[in-house]
Design a protein around this motif. Sequence first.
Motif, PDB file in Angstrom:
ATOM      1  N   PHE A  23       0.829  -1.202   0.000  1.00 27.78           N
ATOM      2  CA  PHE A  23       0.000   0.000   0.000  1.00 27.78           C
ATOM      3  C   PHE A  23       0.865   1.254   0.000  1.00 27.78           C
ATOM      4  O   PHE A  23       0.604   2.202  -0.717  1.00 27.78           O
ATOM      5  CB  PHE A  23      -0.926  -0.017   1.221  1.00 27.78           C
ATOM      6  CG  PHE A  23      -1.811   1.181   1.331  1.00 27.78           C
ATOM      7  CD1 PHE A  23      -2.859   1.367   0.442  1.00 27.78           C
ATOM      8  CD2 PHE A  23      -1.611   2.133   2.314  1.00 27.78           C
ATOM      9  CE1 PHE A  23      -3.689   2.467   0.543  1.00 27.78           C
ATOM     10  CE2 PHE A  23      -2.424   3.229   2.406  1.00 27.78           C
ATOM     11  CZ  PHE A  23      -3.468   3.395   1.523  1.00 27.78           C
ATOM     12  N   LEU A  24       1.934   1.237   0.808  1.00 27.42           N
ATOM     13  CA  LEU A  24       2.803   2.408   0.911  1.00 27.42           C
ATOM     14  C   LEU A  24       3.641   2.621  -0.333  1.00 27.42           C
ATOM     15  O   LEU A  24       3.946   3.751  -0.701  1.00 27.42           O
ATOM     16  CB  LEU A  24       3.719   2.278   2.126  1.00 27.42           C
ATOM     17  CG  LEU A  24       3.039   2.386   3.484  1.00 27.42           C
ATOM     18  CD1 LEU A  24       4.036   2.101   4.593  1.00 27.42           C
ATOM     19  CD2 LEU A  24       2.424   3.750   3.673  1.00 27.42           C
ATOM     20  N   THR A  25       4.053   1.535  -0.989  1.00 27.98           N
ATOM     21  CA  THR A  25       4.931   1.680  -2.144  1.00 27.98           C
ATOM     22  C   THR A  25       4.198   1.581  -3.467  1.00 27.98           C
ATOM     23  O   THR A  25       4.823   1.614  -4.508  1.00 27.98           O
ATOM     24  CB  THR A  25       6.021   0.588  -2.105  1.00 27.98           C
ATOM     25  OG1 THR A  25       5.377  -0.686  -2.125  1.00 27.98           O
ATOM     26  CG2 THR A  25       6.904   0.746  -0.894  1.00 27.98           C
ATOM     27  N   GLY A  26       2.896   1.423  -3.427  1.00 23.13           N
ATOM     28  CA  GLY A  26       2.112   1.311  -4.650  1.00 23.13           C
ATOM     29  C   GLY A  26       2.165   2.593  -5.445  1.00 23.13           C
ATOM     30  O   GLY A  26       2.918   3.523  -5.148  1.00 23.13           O
ATOM     31  N   PRO A  27       1.382   2.678  -6.503  1.00 23.89           N
ATOM     32  CA  PRO A  27       1.410   3.879  -7.344  1.00 23.89           C
ATOM     33  C   PRO A  27       0.956   5.108  -6.548  1.00 23.89           C
ATOM     34  O   PRO A  27      -0.210   5.268  -6.243  1.00 23.89           O
ATOM     35  CB  PRO A  27       0.446   3.561  -8.484  1.00 23.89           C
ATOM     36  CG  PRO A  27      -0.318   2.378  -8.053  1.00 23.89           C
ATOM     37  CD  PRO A  27       0.442   1.705  -6.948  1.00 23.89           C
ATOM     38  N   GLY A  28       1.886   5.914  -6.175  1.00 21.71           N
ATOM     39  CA  GLY A  28       1.604   7.116  -5.385  1.00 21.71           C
ATOM     40  C   GLY A  28       1.747   6.872  -3.911  1.00 21.71           C
ATOM     41  O   GLY A  28       2.148   7.749  -3.174  1.00 21.71           O
ATOM     42  N   GLY A  29       1.448   5.700  -3.454  1.00 22.05           N
ATOM     43  CA  GLY A  29       1.576   5.385  -2.036  1.00 22.05           C
ATOM     44  C   GLY A  29       0.684   6.256  -1.175  1.00 22.05           C
ATOM     45  O   GLY A  29      -0.188   6.972  -1.646  1.00 22.05           O
ATOM     46  N   VAL A  30       0.900   6.172   0.114  1.00 26.48           N
ATOM     47  CA  VAL A  30       0.125   6.978   1.049  1.00 26.48           C
ATOM     48  C   VAL A  30       0.600   8.425   1.026  1.00 26.48           C
ATOM     49  O   VAL A  30      -0.182   9.351   1.150  1.00 26.48           O
ATOM     50  CB  VAL A  30       0.243   6.392   2.472  1.00 26.48           C
ATOM     51  CG1 VAL A  30      -0.431   7.301   3.476  1.00 26.48           C
ATOM     52  CG2 VAL A  30      -0.362   5.019   2.523  1.00 26.48           C
ATOM     53  N   PHE A  31       1.892   8.640   0.853  1.00 25.19           N
ATOM     54  CA  PHE A  31       2.460   9.976   0.899  1.00 25.19           C
ATOM     55  C   PHE A  31       3.052  10.343  -0.456  1.00 25.19           C
ATOM     56  O   PHE A  31       4.264  10.272  -0.657  1.00 25.19           O
ATOM     57  CB  PHE A  31       3.549  10.054   1.978  1.00 25.19           C
ATOM     58  CG  PHE A  31       3.054   9.679   3.336  1.00 25.19           C
ATOM     59  CD1 PHE A  31       2.201  10.522   4.015  1.00 25.19           C
ATOM     60  CD2 PHE A  31       3.418   8.494   3.929  1.00 25.19           C
ATOM     61  CE1 PHE A  31       1.720  10.185   5.259  1.00 25.19           C
ATOM     62  CE2 PHE A  31       2.943   8.146   5.174  1.00 25.19           C
ATOM     63  CZ  PHE A  31       2.090   8.995   5.843  1.00 25.19           C
ATOM     64  N   PRO A  32       2.221  10.741  -1.406  1.00 20.04           N
ATOM     65  CA  PRO A  32       2.752  11.120  -2.722  1.00 20.04           C
ATOM     66  C   PRO A  32       3.517  12.431  -2.622  1.00 20.04           C
ATOM     67  O   PRO A  32       2.957  13.474  -2.296  1.00 20.04           O
ATOM     68  CB  PRO A  32       1.502  11.247  -3.587  1.00 20.04           C
ATOM     69  CG  PRO A  32       0.396  11.503  -2.612  1.00 20.04           C
ATOM     70  CD  PRO A  32       0.786  10.834  -1.338  1.00 20.04           C
ATOM     71  N   LYS A  33       4.808  12.359  -2.868  1.00 21.25           N
ATOM     72  CA  LYS A  33       5.681  13.519  -2.666  1.00 21.25           C
ATOM     73  C   LYS A  33       5.273  14.714  -3.519  1.00 21.25           C
ATOM     74  O   LYS A  33       5.291  15.844  -3.061  1.00 21.25           O
ATOM     75  CB  LYS A  33       7.124  13.136  -2.975  1.00 21.25           C
ATOM     76  CG  LYS A  33       7.689  12.110  -2.031  1.00 21.25           C
ATOM     77  CD  LYS A  33       9.092  11.718  -2.453  1.00 21.25           C
ATOM     78  CE  LYS A  33       9.583  10.575  -1.590  1.00 21.25           C
ATOM     79  NZ  LYS A  33      10.849  10.069  -2.066  1.00 21.25           N
TER      80      LYS A  33
END
Length: 186
Positions: free
Chosen positions: A32-42
Amino acid sequence: MAYNGSGRNERDDDPDGEPNGARGLFQRGARFLTGPGGVFPKREIRKGWKTIGALREEIRVRRAQRRKIRLREDGTFDLEAMAFDAGVKIHEIERRMANRQILTARNTKIYLGLGSGLLAFWAYEVISDGAIMASTIRMAAFLAVILCIYVAAFANAFNNWQIRVRRLGTVDEFIRLEGSWWPHKR
């Protein structure tokens, strides 16, 4: 959902009848965290941060424009320049100053009434309770609150006087005022 005796229930299987192959909590969380965009899209965070900074700067500029007081050489308010800066007519600046004068007069009276009532209550409590240490600390703190209320009343009366005489005066001039410092209309 009924238990079918196989050690699994119907929720564990997908609609097609195949097991869902759920991974462990850690693996699902990492995906979930490293998926496309993740939780925190920089990129989105940076864009939002820039937007917040721009809005903050705009608010700061508008406040500076709104609170700008222009003075003449003799120290009196330059209403023409203030009206020009605000983009309004002179009578609008005079109306705003009259409204502010009414507000400061009302606030001064409210603060003085509140402070006097609390001071009377404080005096009653000191006389009736006695000198217990916890009570003494509480009463000293309560007296500090009353002092703050009186300072707010003084500040409002000072602002009222500045609007009334149409110039920025010093606190010393206000204190040494020959007439009454009681706030009132011009």
